[in-house]
Design a protein around this motif. Structure first.
Motif, mmCIF file in Angstrom:
data_model
loop_
_atom_site.group_PDB
_atom_site.id
_atom_site.type_symbol
_atom_site.label_atom_id
_atom_site.label_comp_id
_atom_site.label_asym_id
_atom_site.label_seq_id
_atom_site.Cartn_x
_atom_site.Cartn_y
_atom_site.Cartn_z
ATOM 1 N N UNK A 50 16.455 -7.019 1.047
ATOM 2 C CA UNK A 50 15.423 -6.215 1.694
ATOM 3 C C UNK A 50 14.092 -6.335 0.962
ATOM 4 N N UNK A 51 13.013 -6.426 1.752
ATOM 5 C CA UNK A 51 11.676 -6.239 1.198
ATOM 6 C C UNK A 51 10.912 -5.255 2.074
ATOM 7 N N UNK A 52 9.922 -4.628 1.477
ATOM 8 C CA UNK A 52 9.056 -3.716 2.231
ATOM 9 C C UNK A 52 7.630 -4.248 2.158
ATOM 10 N N UNK A 53 6.960 -4.279 3.299
ATOM 11 C CA UNK A 53 5.541 -4.570 3.315
ATOM 12 C C UNK A 53 4.820 -3.355 3.901
ATOM 13 N N UNK A 54 3.614 -3.125 3.462
ATOM 14 C CA UNK A 54 2.865 -1.964 3.938
ATOM 15 C C UNK A 54 1.388 -2.315 4.005
ATOM 16 N N UNK A 55 0.692 -1.699 4.955
ATOM 17 C CA UNK A 55 -0.636 -2.134 5.358
ATOM 18 C C UNK A 55 -1.745 -1.149 4.979
ATOM 19 N N UNK A 72 4.366 0.946 7.484
ATOM 20 C CA UNK A 72 5.427 0.584 6.541
ATOM 21 C C UNK A 72 6.486 -0.205 7.302
ATOM 22 N N UNK A 73 6.743 -1.431 6.871
ATOM 23 C CA UNK A 73 7.676 -2.312 7.564
ATOM 24 C C UNK A 73 8.772 -2.752 6.594
ATOM 25 N N UNK A 74 10.029 -2.556 7.007
ATOM 26 C CA UNK A 74 11.161 -3.031 6.226
ATOM 27 C C UNK A 74 11.742 -4.292 6.835
ATOM 28 N N UNK A 75 11.958 -5.308 6.010
ATOM 29 C CA UNK A 75 12.527 -6.577 6.481
ATOM 30 C C UNK A 75 13.793 -6.890 5.694
ATOM 31 N N UNK A 76 14.863 -7.276 6.385
ATOM 32 C CA UNK A 76 16.077 -7.739 5.712
ATOM 33 C C UNK A 76 16.321 -9.206 6.061
ATOM 34 N N UNK A 77 16.896 -9.931 5.092
ATOM 35 C CA UNK A 77 17.094 -11.368 5.217
ATOM 36 C C UNK A 77 18.582 -11.704 5.198
ATOM 37 N N UNK A 133 0.807 -1.219 0.000
ATOM 38 C CA UNK A 133 0.000 0.000 0.000
ATOM 39 C C UNK A 133 0.841 1.271 0.000
ATOM 40 N N UNK A 134 2.122 1.182 0.384
ATOM 41 C CA UNK A 134 2.987 2.364 0.319
ATOM 42 C C UNK A 134 3.330 2.702 -1.127
ATOM 43 N N UNK A 135 3.196 1.723 -2.014
ATOM 44 C CA UNK A 135 3.437 1.957 -3.438
ATOM 45 C C UNK A 135 2.235 2.636 -4.071
ATOM 46 N N UNK A 136 1.072 2.049 -3.886
ATOM 47 C CA UNK A 136 -0.172 2.645 -4.376
ATOM 48 C C UNK A 136 -1.339 1.941 -3.717
ATOM 49 N N UNK A 137 -2.496 2.585 -3.767
ATOM 50 C CA UNK A 137 -3.706 2.030 -3.175
ATOM 51 C C UNK A 137 -4.810 1.985 -4.224
ATOM 52 N N UNK A 138 -5.785 1.094 -4.060
ATOM 53 C CA UNK A 138 -6.960 1.146 -4.936
ATOM 54 C C UNK A 138 -7.802 2.369 -4.586
ATOM 55 N N UNK A 139 -8.551 2.872 -5.549
ATOM 56 C CA UNK A 139 -9.463 3.970 -5.245
ATOM 57 C C UNK A 139 -10.589 3.467 -4.345
ATOM 58 N N UNK A 140 -10.941 4.259 -3.360
ATOM 59 C CA UNK A 140 -12.042 3.915 -2.471
ATOM 60 C C UNK A 140 -13.378 4.134 -3.183
ATOM 61 N N UNK A 141 -14.433 3.512 -2.658
ATOM 62 C CA UNK A 141 -15.769 3.696 -3.231
ATOM 63 C C UNK A 141 -16.182 5.165 -3.182
ATOM 64 N N UNK A 142 -15.846 5.824 -2.065
ATOM 65 C CA UNK A 142 -16.201 7.237 -1.923
ATOM 66 C C UNK A 142 -15.492 8.091 -2.960
#
Length: 378
Positions: free
Chosen positions: A346-351, A292-297, A6-15
């Motif tokens: 590294x990967x990034x996950x976002x909520x 926004x969460x960054x994870x390294x492996x 979701x930090x990259x882009x989000x879908x448009x909301x219904x509103x």
């Protein structure tokens, strides 16, 4: 597909979609036209400008609509520096900034500007003392983002703004990742220019705004003249109306969303302990936006992790969407002390509010499978 980008882009909301439809069908006039249809569209545009300005405690005449965060960053930086050339040619920023900011700033080095890149802590946060030490007599601009787009680090923008106001130095703040997610008050933070993008908060792509703090100076008057939308073609009124609707809706859910993100982050921290030594959460301090969460492996490149997640219908990122096609290690990871090799792992996950702990369980299942695969190879 479980979407964790979701930090990259989000879908448009219904509103937002409904607002776009209404504006496109009922307020379709050109805002520069003098007939009633044009006037109605211009009135809607003025209402949107007023509503967006109120969300940041700004002045509505200081809102200039753009195509998004990148254009807003570039317009603000070029405008501010163009009208302060006589005062000095020193800029302060960080290596954590979005590529649009860094590229815009670097272009001024060709005309004898110098740039100081501030160090950050291992959690990706700027020290006020380091900023104070970096200020020179000819410093004219400081560009520091509010929330980092890869690590989620939150910068102390209120302290930064207070310091810079005393020294009469422009402060540009990239708020693309924080607008609609964290409160921001341009007057209390003494922010001179601010950039925002619609598609980060469930509005349409191709819309944003730059805010330029009003001033009585001739420089600011010229600045606002340069940024007037009428100089840049027909205004996208439906997109702006949809953006405004999305932003207002986001602000009604500000606290609810933040608490939800905190819950998800805490849950993920517990689950990650199952793979201690294999995966680590970055910049997880108190000065961190939990959405926004960054994870390294360890010994696994982020691109491989991303591909494995994709095979299991989970969408994650290897960094900002503006940098994923580049082979170089992420600057943000290098800035917090990672080696070039570590920075590639590294990967990034976002909520969003739609993200659940079950989604994170599915992610952890994939990471467990990946860990087993790596251990077998050894």
């Amino acid at each position: 597909m479980i979407y964790l980008d979701y930090a990259s882009t989000t879908p448009m909301s219904k509103e937002s979609i409904q607002a776009y439809h209404t504006a496109a069908t009922s307020y379709y006039g050109n805002t520069n036209s003098l007939h009633m249809v044009g006037t109605q569209a211009d009135d809607l545009l003025s209402l949107c400008r007023h509503q967006l300005a109120s969300l940041i405690n700004g002045e509505q005449q200081a809102i200039y609509f753009t195509s998004g965060g990148t254009e807003s960053n570039v317009l603000a930086i070029r405008s501010l520096l163009h009208y302060t050339e006589h005062r000095g040619k020193h800029i302060i920023t960080t290596s954590l900034e979005h590529s649009s900011v860094l590229q815009a700033l670097s272009s001024f080095q060709e005309v004898e500007y110098t740039i100081t890149y501030l160090p950050v802590t291992k959690d990706g946060v700027v020290s006020i003392e380091a900023l104070q030490d970096a200020i020179q007599d000819d410093t004219v601009l400081v560009a520091i983002q509010h929330v980092n787009h890869e690590l989620g680090s939150i910068q102390p923008v209120y302290d930064i703004g207070q310091l810079l106001k005393k020294r009469d130095i422009w402060f540009h703040c990239d708020c693309v990742q924080s607008f609609g997610k964290l409160p921001i008050n341009v007057k209390e933070a003494n922010i001179d220019s601010l950039s925002v993008s619609s598609h980060k908060l469930y509005g349409p792509k191709g819309v944003g705004f730059v805010y330029i703090q009003p001033s009585s100076s001739k420089a600011s008057a010229s600045l606002t003249h340069f940024l007037t939308e009428s100089h840049r073609g027909t205004v996208n009124v439906p997109g702006i109306a949809a953006f405004t609707t999305a932003a207002e809706h986001a602000y009604t859910q500000l606290k609810q969303a933040y608490n939800h993100f905190e819950h998800l982050k805490s849950y993920l921290l517990i689950r990650i302990k199952e793979l201690q030594g294999f995966v680590e959460m970055e910049a997880a301090s108190s000065a961190h936006f939990p959405g926004i969460i960054g994870l390294t492996f360890r010994n696994v490149q982020g691109q491989y992790v991303m591909l494995q997640c994709n095979r299991h219908n989970i969408a994650v990122a290897t960094g900002s969407a503006c940098t994923v096609h580049k082979q170089a290690p992420l600057r943000s990871l290098l800035a917090i002390g990672k080696s070039p090799e570590q920075a590639k792992n590294f990967i990034r996950i976002s909520f969003s509010l739609h993200t659940t702990t079950k989604d994170l369980d599915e992610l952890m299942n994939v990471l467990h499978l990946l860990h087993k695969e790596i251990m077998k190879e050894r």
